[in-house]
Enzyme design. Structure first.
Site, PDB file in Angstrom:
ATOM      1  N   TYR A 102      -1.563  -0.695  10.673  1.00 12.37           N
ATOM      2  CA  TYR A 102      -1.655  -1.260   9.312  1.00 12.37           C
ATOM      3  C   TYR A 102      -0.430  -0.817   8.512  1.00 12.37           C
ATOM      4  O   TYR A 102       0.203  -1.626   7.828  1.00 12.37           O
ATOM      5  CB  TYR A 102      -2.962  -0.762   8.699  1.00 12.37           C
ATOM      6  N   SER A 140       0.851  -1.199   0.000  1.00 10.49           N
ATOM      7  CA  SER A 140       0.000   0.000   0.000  1.00 10.49           C
ATOM      8  C   SER A 140       0.879   1.239   0.000  1.00 10.49           C
ATOM      9  O   SER A 140       2.005   1.226   0.532  1.00 10.49           O
ATOM     10  CB  SER A 140      -0.859   0.020   1.272  1.00 10.49           C
TER      11      SER A 140
HETATM   12  N1  LIG Z   1      -8.768  -0.378  -1.542  1.00 14.90           N
HETATM   13  C1  LIG Z   1      -7.747   0.453  -1.389  1.00 14.90           C
HETATM   14  O1  LIG Z   1      -7.905   1.694  -1.504  1.00 14.90           O
HETATM   15  C2  LIG Z   1      -6.363  -0.081  -1.081  1.00 14.90           C
HETATM   16  C3  LIG Z   1      -5.329   0.859  -0.955  1.00 14.90           C
HETATM   17  C4  LIG Z   1      -4.046   0.414  -0.688  1.00 14.90           C
HETATM   18  C5  LIG Z   1      -3.794  -0.952  -0.559  1.00 14.90           C
HETATM   19  N2  LIG Z   1      -4.822  -1.841  -0.682  1.00 14.90           N
HETATM   20  C6  LIG Z   1      -4.482  -3.262  -0.502  1.00 14.90           C
HETATM   21  O2  LIG Z   1      -5.140  -4.025  -1.472  1.00 14.90           O
HETATM   22  C7  LIG Z   1      -5.369  -5.355  -0.957  1.00 14.90           C
HETATM   23  C8  LIG Z   1      -6.834  -5.721  -1.164  1.00 14.90           C
HETATM   24  O3  LIG Z   1      -7.656  -4.845  -0.435  1.00 14.90           O
HETATM   25  P1  LIG Z   1      -9.143  -4.465  -0.895  1.00 14.90           P
HETATM   26  O4  LIG Z   1      -9.213  -3.001  -0.949  1.00 14.90           O
HETATM   27  O5  LIG Z   1      -9.521  -5.271  -2.079  1.00 14.90           O
HETATM   28  O6  LIG Z   1      -9.958  -4.908   0.410  1.00 14.90           O
HETATM   29  P2  LIG Z   1     -11.188  -5.892   0.635  1.00 14.90           P
HETATM   30  O7  LIG Z   1     -12.194  -5.792  -0.462  1.00 14.90           O
HETATM   31  O8  LIG Z   1     -11.640  -5.594   2.025  1.00 14.90           O
HETATM   32  O9  LIG Z   1     -10.548  -7.320   0.552  1.00 14.90           O
HETATM   33  C9  LIG Z   1      -9.783  -7.861   1.577  1.00 14.90           C
HETATM   34  C10 LIG Z   1      -9.684  -9.349   1.360  1.00 14.90           C
HETATM   35  O10 LIG Z   1      -8.885  -9.872   2.422  1.00 14.90           O
HETATM   36  C11 LIG Z   1      -9.527 -10.992   2.949  1.00 14.90           C
HETATM   37  N3  LIG Z   1      -9.203 -11.180   4.363  1.00 14.90           N
HETATM   38  C12 LIG Z   1      -9.252 -10.281   5.377  1.00 14.90           C
HETATM   39  N4  LIG Z   1      -8.959 -10.876   6.552  1.00 14.90           N
HETATM   40  C13 LIG Z   1      -8.703 -12.184   6.250  1.00 14.90           C
HETATM   41  C14 LIG Z   1      -8.357 -13.321   7.021  1.00 14.90           C
HETATM   42  N5  LIG Z   1      -8.195 -13.265   8.354  1.00 14.90           N
HETATM   43  N6  LIG Z   1      -8.189 -14.496   6.392  1.00 14.90           N
HETATM   44  C15 LIG Z   1      -8.348 -14.596   5.052  1.00 14.90           C
HETATM   45  N7  LIG Z   1      -8.680 -13.568   4.275  1.00 14.90           N
HETATM   46  C16 LIG Z   1      -8.855 -12.374   4.869  1.00 14.90           C
HETATM   47  C17 LIG Z   1     -11.014 -10.720   2.780  1.00 14.90           C
HETATM   48  O11 LIG Z   1     -11.700 -11.970   2.754  1.00 14.90           O
HETATM   49  P3  LIG Z   1     -12.688 -12.494   3.942  1.00 14.90           P
HETATM   50  O12 LIG Z   1     -13.272 -11.296   4.611  1.00 14.90           O
HETATM   51  O13 LIG Z   1     -13.678 -13.323   3.187  1.00 14.90           O
HETATM   52  O14 LIG Z   1     -11.812 -13.311   4.820  1.00 14.90           O
HETATM   53  C18 LIG Z   1     -11.037 -10.048   1.407  1.00 14.90           C
HETATM   54  O15 LIG Z   1     -11.144 -11.011   0.393  1.00 14.90           O
HETATM   55  C19 LIG Z   1      -4.955  -5.298   0.514  1.00 14.90           C
HETATM   56  O16 LIG Z   1      -3.663  -5.820   0.665  1.00 14.90           O
HETATM   57  C20 LIG Z   1      -4.952  -3.809   0.842  1.00 14.90           C
HETATM   58  O17 LIG Z   1      -4.066  -3.499   1.865  1.00 14.90           O
HETATM   59  C21 LIG Z   1      -6.100  -1.437  -0.931  1.00 14.90           C
END
Ligand SMILES: NC(=O)c1ccc[n+]([C@@H]2O[C@H](COP(=O)([O-])OP(=O)(O)OC[C@H]3O[C@@H](n4cnc5c(N)ncnc54)[C@H](OP(=O)(O)O)[C@@H]3O)[C@@H](O)[C@H]2O)c1
Length: 254
Positions: free
Chosen positions: A159, A146
């Protein structure tokens, strides 16, 4: 016009966190490009739906319910992928939990959950994947990091600490295993229409930060991360090792 096709043909790829957001999008894009996708996460119905959607379009995917904070379940994820498809070519560490907690309010339990989800799961999935990738002398590991690994935002400090450590995990793998045919890179998304930003209320709340805090004044789309990932996983990126690709509209510049 050149067409992007079969970039990941027959590659076996494990992704953590395919039940929503960027992980779900990567699963779909990688499958379109010929990968055999092993999805994971805790929400079984959503994960099975994503895998079934891929199969319905002629792709190949299974879902393995996994709580990534449990090292035994992470080992099971990697082992089951290999049992099912016969090998493991690629691992994308993507799962995350980003609670809004000021440091002064943080409990030990919250600290452990943030670290286990955002760092521990990446470390243990990598360790287990290496056990298969080293003997086959081939592996690609991609960490979804991130922009907050270097840009601190109040309330997401822990985080950010985990993400900063993912940066050094990337370096460690890139250094220790390059001669085993393994490459490790990372992508740092900025604000993407996924996770909290799937909710239009949160997008409205962050409007000022999106429009005035990012040189490219909009949210990124999950596909923009998935295609960046596609490049770093492809054989065309064979000389990329320890690359950090910011896909953030230049957010860290402001
Ligand atoms: N969206 C943004 O603006 C943004 C910005 C910077 C970085 N990122 C990075 O992008 C990546 C994806 O994030 P996203 O935005 O797509 O978020 P998201 O839609 O909330 O997805 C997070 C995923 O992580 C899984 N997860 C969370 N806790 C877990 C656990 N204990 N065991 C297994 N799976 C788990 C969730 O699945 P379950 O809940 O089904 O377990 C979900 O599939 C992350 O690494 C995040 O840090 C996102």
């Amino acid at each position: 016009m050149a067409v992007i096709q079969d970039v990941l043909k027959d590659k076996v790829i494990v992704i953590t966190g395919t039940t929503s957001g960027i992980g779900k999008c990567m699963a779909q894009v990688f499958a379109q490009q010929g990968a055999k996708v092993v999805g994971s996460g805790r929400r079984e119905n959503l994960g099975e739906e994503v895998a079934a959607g891929i199969r319905a379009k002629g792709g190949d995917s299974i879902f393995i319910r996994t709580d990534a904070t449990d090292p035994d379940q992470v080992r099971n994820l990697i082992d089951t992928a290999v049992t099912h498809y016969g090998r493991l070519d690629m691992l994308v560490n993507n799962c995350a939990w980003e609670p809004q907690i000021l440091l002064k309010d943080l409990t030990w339990e919250q600290y452990q959950k943030v670290m286990n989800t955002n760092l521990g799961s990446y470390v243990m999935a990598t360790v287990n994947a290496l056990h298969y990738m080293i003997p086959q002398h081939y592996g690609r590991i991609l960490n979804i990091n991130s922009v907050t690994m270097e840009q601190i935002v109040p309330g997401v400090g822990v985080y950010s600490m985990a993400k900063a450590a993912v940066h050094n995990l990337t370096k460690t793998v890139a250094l220790e295993y390059a001669r085993d045919g393994i490459r490790c890179n990372e992508i740092c998304p900025g604000l993407i229409r996924a996770g909290a930003f799937e909710d239009p209320k949160n997008v409205e709340w962050a409007k000022d930060s999106i429009e005035n805090g990012t040189p490219v004044p909009r949210l990124g789309e999950p596909e923009e991360i998935a295609y960046a990932a596609l490049y770093l996983l492809s054989d065309k990126a064979d000389f990329c090792n320890d690359a950090t690709l910011f896909v953030d509209g230049g957010r860290r510049l402001i």
